[in-house]
Design a protein around this motif. Structure first.
Motif, PDB file in Angstrom:
ATOM      1  N   LEU A  49       0.825  -1.214   0.000  1.00 25.55           N
ATOM      2  CA  LEU A  49       0.000   0.000   0.000  1.00 25.55           C
ATOM      3  C   LEU A  49       0.856   1.259   0.000  1.00 25.55           C
ATOM      4  N   ILE A  50       2.022   1.207   0.626  1.00 25.00           N
ATOM      5  CA  ILE A  50       2.947   2.355   0.572  1.00 25.00           C
ATOM      6  C   ILE A  50       3.350   2.617  -0.875  1.00 25.00           C
ATOM      7  N   LEU A  51       3.727   1.560  -1.595  1.00 28.74           N
ATOM      8  CA  LEU A  51       4.129   1.716  -2.997  1.00 28.74           C
ATOM      9  C   LEU A  51       2.950   2.170  -3.857  1.00 28.74           C
ATOM     10  N   TYR A  52       1.772   1.623  -3.605  1.00 22.95           N
ATOM     11  CA  TYR A  52       0.587   2.042  -4.357  1.00 22.95           C
ATOM     12  C   TYR A  52       0.349   3.540  -4.165  1.00 22.95           C
ATOM     13  N   GLY A  53       0.471   4.005  -2.926  1.00 22.68           N
ATOM     14  CA  GLY A  53       0.262   5.426  -2.645  1.00 22.68           C
ATOM     15  C   GLY A  53       1.228   6.308  -3.406  1.00 22.68           C
ATOM     16  N   ILE A  54       2.482   5.851  -3.525  1.00 23.58           N
ATOM     17  CA  ILE A  54       3.495   6.630  -4.247  1.00 23.58           C
ATOM     18  C   ILE A  54       3.186   6.656  -5.746  1.00 23.58           C
ATOM     19  N   VAL A  55       2.914   5.472  -6.314  1.00 27.61           N
ATOM     20  CA  VAL A  55       2.705   5.369  -7.764  1.00 27.61           C
ATOM     21  C   VAL A  55       1.405   6.058  -8.188  1.00 27.61           C
ATOM     22  N   ALA A  56       0.321   5.850  -7.415  1.00 28.41           N
ATOM     23  CA  ALA A  56      -0.983   6.404  -7.788  1.00 28.41           C
ATOM     24  C   ALA A  56      -1.240   7.782  -7.178  1.00 28.41           C
ATOM     25  N   GLU A  57      -0.242   8.304  -6.434  1.00 32.28           N
ATOM     26  CA  GLU A  57      -0.329   9.626  -5.803  1.00 32.28           C
ATOM     27  C   GLU A  57      -1.552   9.718  -4.888  1.00 32.28           C
ATOM     28  N   GLN A  58      -1.675   8.736  -3.995  1.00 34.66           N
ATOM     29  CA  GLN A  58      -2.759   8.694  -3.020  1.00 34.66           C
ATOM     30  C   GLN A  58      -2.191   8.805  -1.603  1.00 34.66           C
ATOM     31  N   SER A  59      -3.024   9.235  -0.674  1.00 31.54           N
ATOM     32  CA  SER A  59      -2.612   9.375   0.719  1.00 31.54           C
ATOM     33  C   SER A  59      -2.382   7.999   1.336  1.00 31.54           C
ATOM     34  N   VAL A  60      -1.160   7.746   1.810  1.00 28.24           N
ATOM     35  CA  VAL A  60      -0.843   6.451   2.408  1.00 28.24           C
ATOM     36  C   VAL A  60      -1.647   6.200   3.690  1.00 28.24           C
ATOM     37  N   PRO A  61      -1.794   7.186   4.602  1.00 30.42           N
ATOM     38  CA  PRO A  61      -2.636   6.944   5.776  1.00 30.42           C
ATOM     39  C   PRO A  61      -4.073   6.547   5.412  1.00 30.42           C
ATOM     40  N   ARG A  62      -4.617   7.153   4.362  1.00 33.98           N
ATOM     41  CA  ARG A  62      -5.974   6.804   3.918  1.00 33.98           C
ATOM     42  C   ARG A  62      -6.009   5.356   3.406  1.00 33.98           C
ATOM     43  N   LEU A  63      -4.962   4.951   2.685  1.00 36.14           N
ATOM     44  CA  LEU A  63      -4.887   3.576   2.177  1.00 36.14           C
ATOM     45  C   LEU A  63      -4.768   2.587   3.332  1.00 36.14           C
ATOM     46  N   PHE A  64      -3.974   2.956   4.346  1.00 40.86           N
ATOM     47  CA  PHE A  64      -3.839   2.086   5.516  1.00 40.86           C
ATOM     48  C   PHE A  64      -5.203   1.842   6.168  1.00 40.86           C
ATOM     49  N   LEU A  65      -5.973   2.903   6.338  1.00 43.27           N
ATOM     50  CA  LEU A  65      -7.302   2.755   6.942  1.00 43.27           C
ATOM     51  C   LEU A  65      -8.201   1.872   6.077  1.00 43.27           C
ATOM     52  N   ALA A  66      -8.094   2.023   4.762  1.00 39.70           N
ATOM     53  CA  ALA A  66      -8.933   1.234   3.853  1.00 39.70           C
ATOM     54  C   ALA A  66      -8.646  -0.255   3.967  1.00 39.70           C
ATOM     55  N   GLY A  67      -7.434  -0.624   4.355  1.00 45.41           N
ATOM     56  CA  GLY A  67      -7.073  -2.041   4.425  1.00 45.41           C
ATOM     57  C   GLY A  67      -7.494  -2.747   5.686  1.00 45.41           C
ATOM     58  N   ILE A  68      -7.910  -2.009   6.725  1.00 49.18           N
ATOM     59  CA  ILE A  68      -8.168  -2.634   8.033  1.00 49.18           C
ATOM     60  C   ILE A  68      -9.372  -3.574   7.990  1.00 49.18           C
ATOM     61  N   LEU A  69     -10.535  -3.094   7.557  1.00 51.40           N
ATOM     62  CA  LEU A  69     -11.736  -3.934   7.577  1.00 51.40           C
ATOM     63  C   LEU A  69     -11.645  -5.119   6.609  1.00 51.40           C
ATOM     64  N   PRO A  70     -11.145  -4.942   5.356  1.00 52.63           N
ATOM     65  CA  PRO A  70     -10.961  -6.126   4.496  1.00 52.63           C
ATOM     66  C   PRO A  70     -10.000  -7.147   5.108  1.00 52.63           C
ATOM     67  N   GLY A  71      -8.926  -6.671   5.752  1.00 57.69           N
ATOM     68  CA  GLY A  71      -7.987  -7.596   6.388  1.00 57.69           C
ATOM     69  C   GLY A  71      -8.643  -8.376   7.512  1.00 57.69           C
ATOM     70  N   LEU A  72      -9.461  -7.679   8.309  1.00 57.89           N
ATOM     71  CA  LEU A  72     -10.160  -8.357   9.408  1.00 57.89           C
ATOM     72  C   LEU A  72     -11.227  -9.321   8.875  1.00 57.89           C
ATOM     73  N   LEU A  73     -11.887  -8.952   7.768  1.00 57.55           N
ATOM     74  CA  LEU A  73     -12.862  -9.860   7.149  1.00 57.55           C
ATOM     75  C   LEU A  73     -12.169 -11.140   6.692  1.00 57.55           C
ATOM     76  N   GLN A  74     -11.022 -11.000   6.076  1.00 56.19           N
ATOM     77  CA  GLN A  74     -10.268 -12.164   5.621  1.00 56.19           C
ATOM     78  C   GLN A  74      -9.871 -13.050   6.802  1.00 56.19           C
ATOM     79  N   ALA A  75      -9.366 -12.418   7.873  1.00 53.59           N
ATOM     80  CA  ALA A  75      -8.987 -13.176   9.067  1.00 53.59           C
ATOM     81  C   ALA A  75     -10.200 -13.898   9.654  1.00 53.59           C
ATOM     82  N   ALA A  76     -11.363 -13.223   9.679  1.00 53.70           N
ATOM     83  CA  ALA A  76     -12.585 -13.831  10.223  1.00 53.70           C
ATOM     84  C   ALA A  76     -13.026 -15.029   9.375  1.00 53.70           C
ATOM     85  N   ALA A  77     -12.900 -14.901   8.049  1.00 56.65           N
ATOM     86  CA  ALA A  77     -13.272 -16.012   7.155  1.00 56.65           C
ATOM     87  C   ALA A  77     -12.374 -17.221   7.406  1.00 56.65           C
TER      88      ALA A  77
END
Length: 426
Positions: A155-183
């Motif tokens: 996500l750090i690299l994605y933020g650099i290449v796509a010019e997106q906020s890395v903190p925002r990307l980090f937040l976006a990954g939390i719930l999908p990651g927890l959903l995957q862990a729950a599954a």
């Protein structure tokens, strides 16, 4: 014509066993020469992109992961997970899912998570009578959580290449990651009851508290990162430096996984890993610059819009493309090749780049556990001396779960967008 030339060269050199950074560099050089584009500005473009404070966080997070992996932190996380899950059938499998999720929140690397947890949990699960293929499957699949739960190197690299906020990307990954862990947790619990896996004994409440206190220093590292970034106290790069310093302190003082005299050796290992990533980044940037100058991304956007693909159709086709690319490319190379081409097409189709970052990252998670290039498969095959076919057999149920989660992430944007919008607004 350029596309055919690139594909022929790329897969030809890759199949010959050439390292990915040399493949990208050679392809970029040939494309510049045959297309007549001047190469004089390429070095400056690469240097300008590498001269990024956000990119500097990457080797620092890699260093923090190395300290954690070799410093005894993984064992502390396994112990605290086992303390609270004892008494449940298949508890060692459940411990693997939880411990991998916790370790992922510290190191940001899937391969590092699978390696650290596999070294500890694989012998323990086999000793307790778990089928080896199941043990390999749950460790390999749970390790993939490492590239979506923050801090994620992808996500750090994605933020650099796509010019997106890395903190925002980090937040976006939390719930999908927890959903995957729950599954994964739900499947292991069900499979354990179905196949009558062993039950680890529950321990007294006082011992649980004692083990939790011992694991607290390890859990402080992701807390430092998240509180520092979202409290506005530090930047992502400064948070990475703090994470590396905290990981070193925790490893030396609390868990004593290595001696002070071995610190330079651990740092050297981390720098070798970071250097490999940076080389891939540099050569991919050169190729990306050629792509931009050639007008291929603009043509792709025009073609996509001209065919009037609905958003769901576009996302479906991109998922299929990414799953195919994942058979041949590792995460960093795929990200740096694909995102510069796809990024311009997202906005016209109404796809939020932050939402797409998690779609992309989850596709790359799946790539880590399916052949022929699934790195987690080869890591686990190496540390267990198991045939690669046995590892694949164990991973199949989790691969199906990963595909189901991918569908949810792709077509239910609130799962990824709710937290970033809640914290930062629209």
């Amino acid at each position: 014509m350029w596309t055919v030339l690139f594909l022929a060269m790329f897969f030809g050199l890759l199949s010959a066993g050439m390292p990915i950074f040399l493949v990208l560099g050679a392809c970029a050089a040939v494309l510049y020469l045959v297309s007549g584009q001047p190469m004089i500005g390429v070095a400056q473009v690469v240097i300008d992109h590498l001269n990024s404070s956000t990119l500097m966080s990457l080797p620092l997070f890699v260093m923090a992961a190395a300290f954690m992996r070799q410093g005894g932190v993984a064992k502390a996380l396994v112990d605290v997970s086992a303390a609270w899950l004892g008494g449940i059938r298949g508890s060692l499998g459940l411990v693997t899912v939880v411990a991998c999720t916790l370790f992922a929140a510290i190191c940001g690397s899937s391969v590092a998570t699978a390696l650290a947890m596999g070294t500890i949990l694989l012998p323990a699960m086999i000793e307790k009578g778990y089928p080896r293929s199941f043990a390999l499957g749950v460790i390999g699949a749970s390790g993939t959580i490492g590239i979506v739960i923050p801090p994620s190197l992808a996500l750090i690299l994605y933020g650099i290449v796509a010019e997106q906020s890395v903190p925002r990307l980090f937040l976006a990954g939390i719930l999908p990651g927890l959903l995957q862990a729950a599954a994964f947790f739900a499947w292991v619990w069900y499979d354990a009851r179905r196949r009558n896996f062993p039950v680890e004994p529950a321990i007294p409440f006082g011992d649980r508290i004692r083990v939790t206190i011992r694991a607290f220093p390890a859990l402080l590292v992701p807390l430092i990162v998240l509180v520092g970034i979202y409290g506005g106290i530090v930047t992502v790069t400064e948070a990475a430096a703090l994470a590396a310093a905290a990981a070193l302190l925790v490893s030396l003082v609390f868990y004593r996984g290595f001696r002070v005299t071995q610190t330079l050796s651990v740092i050297a290992d981390a720098l070798r890993s970071a250097g490999t990533i940076m080389l891939i980044v540099a050569t991919a940037l050169a190729f990306g610059h050629w792509m931009t100058e050639s007008g291929v991304p603009a043509k792709l956007v025009t073609w996509t819009l001209g065919h009037h693909l609905p958003t769901w159709g576009f996302l479906l086709s991109i998922n299929v493309l990414l799953l195919i690319l994942g058979c041949f490319l590792e995460v960093v190379a795929a990200l740096l090749l694909v995102i510069p081409i796809l990024a311009p097409a997202l906005q016209p189709l109404g796809v939020d780049p932050v939402h797409f970052s998690i779609i992309f990252t989850h596709n790359m998670e799946i790539a880590l556990v399916h052949p022929p290039v699934g790195l987690n498969l080869y890591v686990l095959s190496t540390i267990s001396d198991a045939p690669i076919g046995e590892v694949i057999r164990g991973i199949l149920p989790f691969l199906i779960l990963l595909l189901i989660v991918l569908g949810i992430i792709t077509y239910f944007p609130p799962l990824t967008m709710w937290l970033p919008q809640f914290v930062y607004g629209h």
